[in-house]
Design a protein around this motif. Structure first.
Motif, short mmCIF file in Angstrom:
data_model
loop_
_atom_site.label_atom_id
_atom_site.label_comp_id
_atom_site.label_asym_id
_atom_site.label_seq_id
_atom_site.Cartn_x
_atom_site.Cartn_y
_atom_site.Cartn_z
N LEU A 156 38.85 46.63 36.78
CA LEU A 156 39.11 45.56 37.82
C LEU A 156 39.89 46.27 38.96
CD1 LEU A 156 40.89 43.01 35.57
CD2 LEU A 156 38.70 42.53 37.07
N GLY A 157 39.83 47.68 38.70
CA GLY A 157 40.23 48.38 40.02
C GLY A 157 41.67 48.27 40.09
N GLY A 158 42.60 47.89 39.00
CA GLY A 158 43.93 47.87 39.21
C GLY A 158 44.31 46.68 40.00
N LYS A 159 43.57 45.77 40.12
CA LYS A 159 44.06 44.31 40.87
C LYS A 159 45.19 43.71 40.18
CE LYS A 159 39.82 42.83 41.36
NZ LYS A 159 38.59 42.10 42.00
N ASP A 160 45.86 42.81 40.86
CA ASP A 160 46.95 42.09 40.23
C ASP A 160 46.57 40.80 39.91
OD1 ASP A 160 46.75 41.25 42.69
OD2 ASP A 160 49.11 41.65 43.09
N SER A 161 45.30 40.39 40.18
CA SER A 161 44.95 38.93 39.81
C SER A 161 43.53 39.09 39.61
CB SER A 161 45.34 37.90 41.19
OG SER A 161 44.49 38.29 42.13
N VAL A 162 42.62 38.17 38.64
CA VAL A 162 41.54 37.86 38.55
C VAL A 162 40.94 36.63 38.63
CG1 VAL A 162 42.12 37.84 36.23
CG2 VAL A 162 39.63 38.74 36.57
N GLU A 163 39.76 36.33 39.06
CA GLU A 163 39.30 34.95 39.36
C GLU A 163 38.56 34.59 37.99
OE1 GLU A 163 38.48 33.56 43.37
OE2 GLU A 163 36.66 32.94 42.36
N ILE A 164 38.87 33.69 37.41
CA ILE A 164 38.18 33.11 36.09
C ILE A 164 37.89 31.40 36.22
CG2 ILE A 164 38.45 32.66 33.75
CD1 ILE A 164 40.53 35.24 33.71
N TYR A 165 36.70 31.29 36.19
CA TYR A 165 36.07 29.75 36.44
C TYR A 165 36.77 29.23 37.73
CZ TYR A 165 34.96 30.47 31.66
OH TYR A 165 34.42 30.97 30.26
N SER A 166 36.60 30.00 38.65
CA SER A 166 37.17 29.68 40.19
C SER A 166 38.55 29.46 40.12
CB SER A 166 36.28 28.51 40.63
OG SER A 166 34.97 28.53 40.52
N LYS A 167 39.35 29.90 39.32
CA LYS A 167 40.81 29.89 39.49
C LYS A 167 41.15 31.08 39.15
CE LYS A 167 44.84 27.74 39.11
NZ LYS A 167 45.20 27.15 40.29
N LYS A 168 42.31 31.37 40.11
CA LYS A 168 43.07 32.75 40.10
C LYS A 168 44.01 32.85 39.27
CE LYS A 168 44.23 35.88 44.18
NZ LYS A 168 44.67 36.00 45.26
N PHE A 169 43.99 33.69 38.21
CA PHE A 169 44.89 34.31 37.33
C PHE A 169 45.68 35.51 37.56
CE2 PHE A 169 43.83 31.74 33.22
CZ PHE A 169 42.92 30.73 33.84
N ARG A 170 47.07 35.53 37.70
CA ARG A 170 48.09 36.82 37.89
C ARG A 170 48.09 37.65 36.70
NH1 ARG A 170 53.31 37.97 38.97
NH2 ARG A 170 53.97 36.21 37.50
N ILE A 171 47.70 38.73 36.89
CA ILE A 171 47.93 39.91 35.81
C ILE A 171 49.30 40.17 35.57
CG2 ILE A 171 47.23 41.94 34.89
CD1 ILE A 171 44.76 41.62 36.59
N VAL A 172 49.89 39.85 34.55
CA VAL A 172 51.31 40.22 34.23
C VAL A 172 51.45 41.56 33.42
CG1 VAL A 172 51.97 37.75 34.88
CG2 VAL A 172 51.28 38.58 32.51
#
Lengths: 378, 235
Positions: free
Chosen positions: A155-171
């Protein structure tokens, strides 16, 4: 200077007879390669398997729908997720029926494979598989996610990811386990259910109470609920170990044949090399070299050829055995234990012994000739 | 054996055996060579000269008899001791081509030093080697490889090598065989000069009476069919 002359004499002799020494180099390379490959492949495998079981060893038993054991193994060992469905009622049934024998129970939902990243829903209230692996102990909140070490890289070290058009924050990120969990994103079941209709689970993880024989418990669960299959994690390891042992047996046989052929080849090549050098040996002896001095020179040459061949052979074997497990068997959990590098000096020792023995036996025949007849040799 | 005796052979016999046939190499040779003596051994091909010289240097073992050098029975020494003894005391000029082709001239000359058991100052021996090369008409040849040299040049390098280790004895087997007349004279003059300067015991094997004369040999032994049949003391 004097020692250097002896060394230079050896090096020049090797240079002068490149083809001959190449014929020594190759069997030693093959010999050490096979020897090291055989030992290292089992060492790496056992070590990696042990590491893996320590890391996903929070659970004793995995429960999956009947016929999905292979898919689950594929995910755990190779990171390749192929979702399968299990009726959620089995979770409650197993939990209730075996409550006296179960210490912890949780489930996971394998949602889908997103370009090599497995999307998995977990229940944070019961989870005991993912949480112990977290680098940063953070509770999973609404629309938050944990990511496996490799997935995080992907994911390139991103702090969030989009799942089913919803943003999820990586904690938080998981420690590297060498298992399929490294390639996964974990989200809460409750969040996923808000985004998608989910009426199934995929796997149930069970940890048996310490006094309970987990293997028997797995057997009992499978007997009561015929619609499920259970995998005992230790048993899974044993199964793979058996495959490796079968491979080892083939390799052992190949090793025996190769070692015999290599020894014969090395011995014959040295016979040719040393016999060709009768005159040179005669000159050296005539100038005051003792048999010991000449033998020292020949052994030095042998050492100069056999050491790089052996080191090269064993290093290539270590790399190839790693790649075999990683690429051919697609076992993502493989790791090279530092201890396998002991095989480099060990194979060096073996090849030096064989080479020196070949030289010694051949030279013993030559030393019987008097110096004059050696000098007369062409 | 007097106190000047350097080499002494006693009933020295060498019988070769080939396919159940026996050939006499040398038979019952008794001779004494004194320290600093220049000795010629003269005979036709097959007379046993090379065999005798090889026995004196311990290159082959006798069937019977013994060789004493400096009062030491050399065939009672083990391989290690004999090699060390040979390295320290004897300089050989072999009849056969005897350089290591992939070594330079200097390295070939210094080979006896490589196998010497004593600590040597290599610089001193390099200077000595250069001096010999100059005397033998090979100045500037130090870094040439042996395989680059002609037969005569190789022969002269082998001669320089025989003297490098400051031996007490030189055993030379047809040392000027590959040389032209001028070079031969130069080499023989060199032999005589260094033999006197370093008080060497010199045994020269040849089939040519002319060489014996040119070397001013003090004693000449005549050989035929493995036996010494005459001895001539010149000086």
């Amino acid at each position: 200077m004097i020692k250097r002359l002896l060394l230079e004499l050896s090096i020049r002799n090797i240079n002068r007879r490149k083809l001959r020494f190449l014929l020594v180099f190759i069997p030693i390379f093959i010999l050490t390669f096979i020897f090291t490959y055989l030992l290292v492949i089992s060492q790496i495998f056992l070590y990696s398997l042990n590491e893996l079981s320590l890391k996903i060893g929070q659970a004793d038993i995995v429960v999956v729908p009947m016929g999905s054991l292979v898919e689950n193994e594929d995910f755990l060992l190779e990171g390749n997720l192929r979702p399968f469905k299990l009726n959620p009622v089995f979770y409650d049934k197993i939990k209730n029926q075996f409550k006296d024998e179960i210490e912890r129970i949780t489930y996971q939902i394998y949602l889908e494979n997103l370009d090599g990243i497995a999307l998995i829903a977990i229940d944070p209230r019961t989870d005991f598989i993912v949480k112990p692996l977290l680098e940063k102990k953070v509770e999973l909140g609404e629309f938050e996610a944990y990511v496996g070490a490799k997935a995080f890289e992907k994911l390139g070290g991103k702090d969030s990811v989009e799942i089913y058009s919803k943003k999820f924050r990586i904690v938080s990120k998981l420690k590297e386990t060498g298992s399929g969990l490294d390639y996964a994103i974990f989200v809460r079941v409750d969040d996923i259910k808000k985004l998608k209709d989910i009426d199934y689970i995929s796997v149930i993880y069970i940890r048996a109470k310490p006094e309970v024989d987990s293997e028997i418990l797995a057997y009992k669960i499978e007997n009561v609920f015929v619609q499920v299959d259970t995998a005992h994690l230790t048993k899974m390891g044993k199964k793979i170990k058996k495959s490796i042992n079968d491979l080892n047996n083939i390799l052992k046989f190949m090793f025996l044949i190769s070692i015999i052929l290599c020894i014969l080849l090395i011995y014959n090549i040295y016979s040719i090399i040393i016999n060709e050098r009768r005159k040179e040996i005669g000159i050296l002896k005539g100038l005051g070299a003792s048999n010991k001095d000449v033998l020292k020179l020949l052994l030095l040459e042998g050492f100069l050829v056999c050491s790089p061949a052996s080191i090269f052979g064993s290093v290539v074997a270590i790399i190839l055995s790693y790649l075999t497990l990683l690429k051919f068997f697609k076992l993502i959990f493989v790791k090279i234990p530092v201890t396998v590098f002991i095989f480099v000096p060990l194979s060096l020792l073996i090849s030096i012994t064989i080479t020196f023995l070949g030289i010694y036996i051949t030279f013993s025949k030559i030393r019987r000739f008097d110096i004059l007849s050696l000098l007369k040799s062409i | 054996m007097n106190n000047r005796t350097k080499i002494e052979t006693k009933n020295l016999t060498k019988i070769y055996e080939r396919e159940e046939e026996k050939f006499i190499g040398v038979y019952d040779i008794n001779l004494t060579i004194n320290e600093g003596e220049f000795v010629g051994i003269l005979g036709h091909s097959g007379a046993g000269k090379t065999t005798l010289l090889s026995l004196m240097g311990g290159l082959i073992k006798p069937t019977k008899g013994s060789v004493y050098i400096n009062n030491v029975d050399i065939f009672k020494l083990d391989d290690n001791e004999l090699s060390h003894f040979r390295n320290k005391n004897i300089g050989f000029i072999f009849q056969y081509s005897s350089l290591i082709p992939n070594f330079t001239v200097m390295e070939n000359i210094l080979l006896p030093i490589v196998f010497s058991k004593e600590k040597k100052n290599l610089r001193e021996y390099e200077t000595r080697a250069k001096y010999f090369l100059e005397r033998l008409g090979l100045k500037g040849y130090e870094d040439k490889y042996a395989y680059e040299l002609s037969g005569g040049e190789q022969r002269r390098v082998a001669i320089a090598r025989a003297f490098i280790n400051k031996p007490e004895i030189i055993l030379a087997d047809e040392p000027t065989a590959d040389l032209d007349e001028d070079t031969e004279l130069k080499v023989l003059k060199f032999f005589r000069e260094i033999q006197r300067k370093e008080n060497l015991t010199f045994v020269l094997v040849t089939h040519s009476t002319e060489i014996v004369d040119l070397c001013l040999c003090e004693t000449v032994y005549y050989m035929k069919k493995g036996r010494i049949y005459d001895k001539k003391i010149i000086a």
